[in-house]
Design a protein around this motif. Structure first.
Motif, PDB file in Angstrom:
ATOM      1  N   HIS A  42       0.820  -1.206   0.000  1.00 19.07           N
ATOM      2  CA  HIS A  42       0.000   0.000   0.000  1.00 19.07           C
ATOM      3  C   HIS A  42       0.859   1.262   0.000  1.00 19.07           C
ATOM      4  O   HIS A  42       2.067   1.199   0.231  1.00 19.07           O
ATOM      5  CB  HIS A  42      -0.983   0.010   1.187  1.00 19.07           C
ATOM      6  CG  HIS A  42      -0.339  -0.153   2.522  1.00 19.07           C
ATOM      7  ND1 HIS A  42      -0.186  -1.373   3.147  1.00 19.07           N
ATOM      8  CD2 HIS A  42       0.189   0.768   3.378  1.00 19.07           C
ATOM      9  CE1 HIS A  42       0.408  -1.210   4.314  1.00 19.07           C
ATOM     10  NE2 HIS A  42       0.646   0.073   4.485  1.00 19.07           N
ATOM     11  N   VAL A  43       0.216   2.390  -0.257  1.00 18.22           N
ATOM     12  CA  VAL A  43       0.914   3.663  -0.416  1.00 18.22           C
ATOM     13  C   VAL A  43       1.342   4.226   0.940  1.00 18.22           C
ATOM     14  O   VAL A  43       0.586   4.166   1.917  1.00 18.22           O
ATOM     15  CB  VAL A  43       0.017   4.693  -1.137  1.00 18.22           C
ATOM     16  CG1 VAL A  43       0.783   5.995  -1.378  1.00 18.22           C
ATOM     17  CG2 VAL A  43      -0.487   4.137  -2.457  1.00 18.22           C
ATOM     18  N   HIS A  44       2.541   4.785   0.979  1.00 14.70           N
ATOM     19  CA  HIS A  44       3.072   5.407   2.189  1.00 14.70           C
ATOM     20  C   HIS A  44       3.403   6.876   1.955  1.00 14.70           C
ATOM     21  O   HIS A  44       3.782   7.275   0.857  1.00 14.70           O
ATOM     22  CB  HIS A  44       4.345   4.686   2.649  1.00 14.70           C
ATOM     23  CG  HIS A  44       4.106   3.296   3.149  1.00 14.70           C
ATOM     24  ND1 HIS A  44       4.596   2.182   2.510  1.00 14.70           N
ATOM     25  CD2 HIS A  44       3.412   2.850   4.217  1.00 14.70           C
ATOM     26  CE1 HIS A  44       4.227   1.098   3.169  1.00 14.70           C
ATOM     27  NE2 HIS A  44       3.505   1.481   4.205  1.00 14.70           N
ATOM     28  N   GLN A  45       3.280   7.647   3.017  1.00 10.46           N
ATOM     29  CA  GLN A  45       3.707   9.047   3.083  1.00 10.46           C
ATOM     30  C   GLN A  45       5.052   9.041   3.794  1.00 10.46           C
ATOM     31  O   GLN A  45       5.152   8.645   4.956  1.00 10.46           O
ATOM     32  CB  GLN A  45       2.683   9.867   3.868  1.00 10.46           C
ATOM     33  CG  GLN A  45       3.057  11.317   4.081  1.00 10.46           C
ATOM     34  CD  GLN A  45       2.672  12.200   2.905  1.00 10.46           C
ATOM     35  OE1 GLN A  45       1.609  12.035   2.329  1.00 10.46           O
ATOM     36  NE2 GLN A  45       3.531  13.139   2.567  1.00 10.46           N
ATOM     37  N   ILE A  46       6.118   9.474   3.102  1.00  9.73           N
ATOM     38  CA  ILE A  46       7.481   9.307   3.609  1.00  9.73           C
ATOM     39  C   ILE A  46       8.170  10.660   3.735  1.00  9.73           C
ATOM     40  O   ILE A  46       8.061  11.515   2.845  1.00  9.73           O
ATOM     41  CB  ILE A  46       8.311   8.412   2.658  1.00  9.73           C
ATOM     42  CG1 ILE A  46       7.582   7.101   2.367  1.00  9.73           C
ATOM     43  CG2 ILE A  46       9.689   8.137   3.249  1.00  9.73           C
ATOM     44  CD1 ILE A  46       7.365   6.819   0.911  1.00  9.73           C
ATOM     45  N   VAL A  47       8.901  10.852   4.827  1.00 12.11           N
ATOM     46  CA  VAL A  47       9.724  12.042   5.004  1.00 12.11           C
ATOM     47  C   VAL A  47      11.124  11.608   5.410  1.00 12.11           C
ATOM     48  O   VAL A  47      11.352  10.462   5.796  1.00 12.11           O
ATOM     49  CB  VAL A  47       9.124  13.006   6.064  1.00 12.11           C
ATOM     50  CG1 VAL A  47       7.678  13.357   5.731  1.00 12.11           C
ATOM     51  CG2 VAL A  47       9.197  12.405   7.480  1.00 12.11           C
ATOM     52  N   GLY A  48      12.081  12.537   5.303  1.00  8.18           N
ATOM     53  CA  GLY A  48      13.450  12.254   5.733  1.00  8.18           C
ATOM     54  C   GLY A  48      14.438  12.214   4.589  1.00  8.18           C
ATOM     55  O   GLY A  48      14.314  12.945   3.610  1.00  8.18           O
ATOM     56  N   GLY A  49      15.443  11.342   4.694  1.00  8.48           N
ATOM     57  CA  GLY A  49      16.532  11.278   3.732  1.00  8.48           C
ATOM     58  C   GLY A  49      16.103  10.807   2.352  1.00  8.48           C
ATOM     59  O   GLY A  49      15.197   9.985   2.220  1.00  8.48           O
ATOM     60  N   ASN A  50      16.813  11.290   1.325  1.00  5.41           N
ATOM     61  CA  ASN A  50      16.419  10.952  -0.045  1.00  5.41           C
ATOM     62  C   ASN A  50      16.982   9.634  -0.539  1.00  5.41           C
ATOM     63  O   ASN A  50      16.800   9.280  -1.711  1.00  5.41           O
ATOM     64  CB  ASN A  50      16.806  12.085  -1.008  1.00  5.41           C
ATOM     65  CG  ASN A  50      18.306  12.182  -1.256  1.00  5.41           C
ATOM     66  OD1 ASN A  50      19.125  11.777  -0.421  1.00  5.41           O
ATOM     67  ND2 ASN A  50      18.680  12.729  -2.403  1.00  5.41           N
ATOM     68  N   ALA A  51      17.644   8.865   0.322  1.00  4.72           N
ATOM     69  CA  ALA A  51      18.110   7.530  -0.058  1.00  4.72           C
ATOM     70  C   ALA A  51      16.988   6.500   0.045  1.00  4.72           C
ATOM     71  O   ALA A  51      17.204   5.324  -0.266  1.00  4.72           O
ATOM     72  CB  ALA A  51      19.283   7.106   0.816  1.00  4.72           C
ATOM     73  N   PHE A  52      15.801   6.923   0.464  1.00  2.00           N
ATOM     74  CA  PHE A  52      14.683   5.995   0.648  1.00  2.00           C
ATOM     75  C   PHE A  52      14.468   5.146  -0.594  1.00  2.00           C
ATOM     76  O   PHE A  52      14.349   5.665  -1.704  1.00  2.00           O
ATOM     77  CB  PHE A  52      13.405   6.770   0.980  1.00  2.00           C
ATOM     78  CG  PHE A  52      12.251   5.887   1.361  1.00  2.00           C
ATOM     79  CD1 PHE A  52      12.147   5.384   2.648  1.00  2.00           C
ATOM     80  CD2 PHE A  52      11.286   5.543   0.425  1.00  2.00           C
ATOM     81  CE1 PHE A  52      11.095   4.557   3.004  1.00  2.00           C
ATOM     82  CE2 PHE A  52      10.221   4.716   0.769  1.00  2.00           C
ATOM     83  CZ  PHE A  52      10.135   4.219   2.063  1.00  2.00           C
ATOM     84  N   ASN A  53      14.410   3.825  -0.373  1.00  2.52           N
ATOM     85  CA  ASN A  53      14.276   2.886  -1.473  1.00  2.52           C
ATOM     86  C   ASN A  53      13.682   1.594  -0.954  1.00  2.52           C
ATOM     87  O   ASN A  53      13.418   1.451   0.242  1.00  2.52           O
ATOM     88  CB  ASN A  53      15.635   2.631  -2.128  1.00  2.52           C
ATOM     89  CG  ASN A  53      15.512   2.303  -3.599  1.00  2.52           C
ATOM     90  OD1 ASN A  53      14.543   1.671  -4.033  1.00  2.52           O
ATOM     91  ND2 ASN A  53      16.492   2.731  -4.380  1.00  2.52           N
ATOM     92  N   ALA A  54      13.495   0.625  -1.845  1.00  7.11           N
ATOM     93  CA  ALA A  54      12.883  -0.647  -1.450  1.00  7.11           C
ATOM     94  C   ALA A  54      13.774  -1.454  -0.517  1.00  7.11           C
ATOM     95  O   ALA A  54      13.287  -2.233   0.301  1.00  7.11           O
ATOM     96  CB  ALA A  54      12.547  -1.467  -2.697  1.00  7.11           C
ATOM     97  N   THR A  55      15.085  -1.276  -0.632  1.00  3.38           N
ATOM     98  CA  THR A  55      16.040  -1.996   0.218  1.00  3.38           C
ATOM     99  C   THR A  55      17.004  -0.999   0.829  1.00  3.38           C
ATOM    100  O   THR A  55      17.661  -0.244   0.102  1.00  3.38           O
ATOM    101  CB  THR A  55      16.821  -3.040  -0.599  1.00  3.38           C
ATOM    102  OG1 THR A  55      15.903  -3.948  -1.210  1.00  3.38           O
ATOM    103  CG2 THR A  55      17.770  -3.816   0.310  1.00  3.38           C
TER     104      THR A  55
END
Length: 329
Positions: A42-55
């Motif tokens: 499902h969809v998430h609302q994410i904040v913080g560092g731009n390295a966010f990825n699936a792994t």
């Protein structure tokens, strides 16, 4: 009396961080619960560092090139399920988030993040150990389908009259239109087993002694003896823009992105990513809120830099238009 107590505690000081993070991404990724899966459920609302990825593994503080948070040393990621409005014609529209009134103006859809030692009114009386590199955890569960006192502790909704409203806290979705929107609150457990950076369900390495609102948490048990910062998120959803579309039968038209219109399964994820020992320095200090900025002891940045930071999109799908179904559902 407070100053005398602080001195007597020999270094155990009052410290509380409250800061905004603008949106870094809105997409179906979850590197904690569903690592490597593209897209996640499902969809998430994410904040913080731009390295966010699936792994995401290793020292997250050394990944990425920017962060959407006020403190420029914080490359952690914080995320929750997105809220959608369900129209009476069966279509769905993502509810945007809005900044907390206590934060600087102009933050792009920001969440408010808290790291506290004890509460907002008294000095801490114990050592607070910062989360270690590689640490992650969740609170709540999308599979919770009833009001379970143990599972729902620290997970609350607030029907806003304005952005300053904080009470009453509700265990599920408000049942009437809220003039100022809806706030979701996620308080994480703060007692660590001192050994594991994660656990199979992403929760057993932590133990919650959390109480409602921002009250001082209870003592940690012997099984989880290490007191860590009390982490909490506040997310303000701009539900008021749908006030003229409320169903005539009075039923709640809002749902979280995994298909929960009660709110029992509200949940949040955390992946630690502060650079070096910056968070420990803050927890060892006596600064409160924005007094911790500008190198006292944490480096900080302006709203323009926060808003400019974005994570790469791993999935191309519409999460914003009027949709026949929520993505993944």
């Amino acid at each position: 009396m407070k100053w005398y107590l602080a001195a007597a505690l020999a270094g155990y000081t009052q410290a509380a961080l409250r800061f905004g993070c603008s949106t870094v991404s809105i997409q179906r990724l979850d590197p904690v619960v569903e690592p490597g899966r593209i897209p996640s459920a499902h969809v998430h609302q994410i904040v913080g560092g731009n390295a966010f990825n699936a792994t995401m593994n290793g020292d997250i503080g050394e990944e990425g090139t920017c962060t959407t948070c006020t403190f420029s040393e914080d490359f952690s990621n914080y995320w929750t399920a997105v809220m959608y409005f369900k129209h009476t014609n069966g279509t769905y529209k993502r509810v945007p988030i809005m900044q907390n009134t206590a934060l600087p103006n102009g933050i792009n859809g920001g969440m408010t993040i808290y790291y506290t030692q004890q509460d907002f009114n008294s000095n801490g009386n114990q050592k607070i150990t910062a989360f270690p590199k590689g640490f992650r955890m969740t609170v709540g569960s999308p599979t919770t389908d009833s009001l379970n006192q143990k599972k729902n502790v620290g997970l609350r909704f607030v029907c806003l009259q304005d952005k300053g409203t904080r009470f009453p806290e509700l265990p599920d979705f408000p049942t009437k239109p809220c003039k100022g929107g809806i706030m979701t609150v996620h308080h994480f457990p703060s007692c660590w087993d001192g050994k594991n950076l994660d656990s199979p369900n992403h929760q057993d390495h932590m133990y919650s002694t959390t109480k409602d609102a921002f009250q001082a948490a209870g003592p940690c048990p012997a099984s989880h003896p290490v007191r860590m910062p009390q982490l909490a998120y506040e997310t303000l959803w701009d539900t008021a823009q749908f006030k003229d579309m409320w169903p005539k039968d009075g039923s709640n038209p809002f749902t979280l992105s995994y298909g929960d219109d009660k709110g029992y399964g509200t949940h949040a994820d955390y992946l630690f990513g502060w650079k070096g020992d910056s968070l420990q320095k803050a927890m060892d200090s006596n600064c409160m809120f924005n007094a911790c900025e500008n190198g006292r002891p944490l480096k900080s940045q302006g709203v323009a830099a926060m808003n400019a930071c974005k994570a790469k999109k791993a999935i191309t799908e519409d999460v914003d238009g009027w949709l026949k179904a929520m993505p993944g559902q």
